[in-house]
Design an enzyme around this catalytic site. Structure first.
Site, PDB file in Angstrom:
ATOM      1  N   THR A   1      11.381 -51.832  30.236  1.00 50.97           N
ATOM      2  CA  THR A   1      12.031 -51.520  31.352  1.00 50.97           C
ATOM      3  C   THR A   1      13.294 -52.360  31.628  1.00 50.97           C
ATOM      4  OG1 THR A   1       9.986 -50.643  32.418  1.00 50.97           O
ATOM      5  CG2 THR A   1      11.634 -51.748  33.753  1.00 50.97           C
TER       6      THR A   1
ATOM      7  N   GLY B   1       5.626 -46.069  38.427  1.00 57.48           N
ATOM      8  CA  GLY B   1       5.238 -47.419  38.517  1.00 57.48           C
ATOM      9  C   GLY B   1       5.898 -48.094  39.462  1.00 57.48           C
TER      10      GLY B   1
ATOM     11  N   THR C   1       9.397 -56.128  35.836  1.00 56.14           N
ATOM     12  CA  THR C   1       8.934 -55.345  34.866  1.00 56.14           C
ATOM     13  C   THR C   1       7.802 -55.768  34.526  1.00 56.14           C
ATOM     14  OG1 THR C   1       9.292 -54.602  32.403  1.00 56.14           O
ATOM     15  CG2 THR C   1       9.963 -56.992  33.242  1.00 56.14           C
TER      16      THR C   1
ATOM     17  N   GLY D   1       3.260 -51.800  36.171  1.00 58.68           N
ATOM     18  CA  GLY D   1       3.797 -51.126  37.519  1.00 58.68           C
ATOM     19  C   GLY D   1       2.701 -51.091  38.590  1.00 58.68           C
TER      20      GLY D   1
END
Lengths: 302, 302
Positions: free
Chosen positions: B170, B200, B221, B224
């Site tokens: 991410t 997420g 990040t 999630g």
């Protein structure tokens, strides 16, 4: 203990149909609680009853988007009989007749916390959930001699235009069972005339739906964007964690929602059975039932 | 000031490709800040650069779901040149080549806070955004002589299985511009091998993405579901509001994520320019740049 709401907003019309819908939801959830059932099942049953009623902006009564599509959101949070804490939701769903059952299926699966759109629909289908009746694709007032436009009706001349009429008719329930477990469930068809794909606070765990065991269960309704930005349910929970009494925590959280330009309502149930029903919208449909007490109806304040 | 991350998790491989991707993102955002641009534009440009790189699990490098579909999520929060605060996101999107641009378009439209699935895709198309290259529908390592599997590669034998490898790759950015405005942007292809429709924390304002003017910008990040349940960014903000110093607020928020069974990382930028990079995952790809300082790279702790 069980409490339900049927949305808050200026679009509400006090009506017998709404009162009946709330009462039926309380009865459905209460039957489970009285039979020794868990808070999660009771909250889900109460919400499913309101979804089925066609009276509220959820399930069968969900209002269409600007594209004419019906898209529903729902979330649940609670405890399974074995003691496992579960939470989950679905958003922008078109398949399930009972979005709250899809949310429960997501929660029970225990993998994703939130499923969106086509993936959520397919998951609901694979879970064996009933499909939404295509004939219910347009919002109608509930049938019957006493039928009046439900709270989710398209804003008319007597409604305040603009965001204050959004999300009217979202439904939710909070429950506390005999073992002390808390649960919350929320379901919505979105706000009236919303853009396709728009998601509010209902399916977001910690915004419109929340159950923190030993502390508080929350289901909110109102202008979802403001509730998400305010982190409504989390905000209440954090304040409780800091020792703030529930009513004061709720008041502060509504203050945060207002600072983000929104209003609405919420039902909150503490682990000790303290129930707070709060709203700063013009009206909120709500009802509750405790062990030796039964009250349901719709009041209009200010 | 500008900081970027490229995901946290056990699936990360330290590589020159990742370091180059972070550096290019810093350069893209910095060019705007140095030219007097706003924090929001800088954060968006940095994230768009990482989306385009194909190195991270976002945009061109997004990993497929179990159904083989590419579904992306993104959110932004910041201030427009005129001073209006904006925030928005999209989830379960398949259309946009740059999900962060779709999120920005949602934020600028100012109606919905979050669009999901088909509605989000149509909105991106109607907004004139470029379509995702169908040829990029399967994740590939970035080309070039030094190419190694990116952080978003499917977990191999050297990866820790299970949730600790989720969401690796991410991307996100936080920025503070010369006028004191804060902004945050996050973009993801979801976790590797996720269910279709799974969403997420990245696109949820207050969970994985947040910018509260005068206080803090956050991009997170990691796993999630745990970040949403913990209300990660809101939790940090509430603690700051109560007078807790930023590093302590971050530590407490990661404690909450851990209590929900998760780990990950975050970059946080205070209104006074204080930067906190924190992660309890095995590794996190990150870089930052301040007025007279430039550092980018990938470190591995523990």
């Amino acid at each position: 203990m069980l409490a339900v709401h049927g949305g808050a907003g200026a679009g509400h019309a006090a009506s017998e149909v709404v009162a009946r819908g709330l009462t039926a939801a309380l009865d459905a959830g209460w039957a489970l609680l009285a039979g020794g059932g868990g808070a999660l099942d009771a909250a889900v049953a109460a919400v499913a009853s309101m979804e089925d009623s066609g009276v509220f902006n959820a399930g069968r009564g969900a209002v269409p988007t600007t594209a004419g599509t019906i898209e529903t959101d729902a979330a649940v949070m609670g405890v399974l009989p074995g003691g496992r804490e579960v939470s989950g939701g679905g958003c922008a769903m078109t398949w399930p007749a009972n979005p709250v059952l899809a949310a429960r299926a997501v929660a029970l699966a225990g993998d994703a916390l939130l499923l969106a759109g086509e993936g959520a629909d397919r998951f609901a289908e694979d879970s064996g959930l009933a499909r939404r009746d295509p004939g219910s694709l347009v919002h109608r007032p509930a049938p019957g001699p006493t039928a009046v436009p439900g709270p989710a009706a398209v804003p008319g001349p007597s409604s305040v235009p603009g965001p204050s009429s959004s999300s009217a008719g979202t439904v939710g329930a909070v429950a506390l069972d005999a073992t002390g477990n808390l649960a919350a469930a929320t379901s919505t068809g979105g706000r009236s005339g919303q853009a396709p794909g728009r998601v509010g606070d209902s399916p977001i765990i910690g915004s419109g739906t929340w159950a923190d065991q030993g502390r508080v269960a929350i289901s909110a309704t109102g202008e979802g964007e403001a509730f998400v930005r305010a982190g409504f349910a989390h905000r209440v929970d954090f304040a409780l964690d800091a020792g703030t009494p529930l009513p004061e925590a709720v008041r502060a959280a509504f203050g945060a929602v207002a600072r983000w330009g929104g209003s609405g309502g919420a039902i909150l149930l503490g682990a000790d059975g303290e129930l707070v029903v709060a709203f700063d919208a013009p009206a909120m449909a709500r009802g509750w039932r405790a062990v030796a007490e039964h009250e349901a109806g719709l009041e209009r304040l200010r």
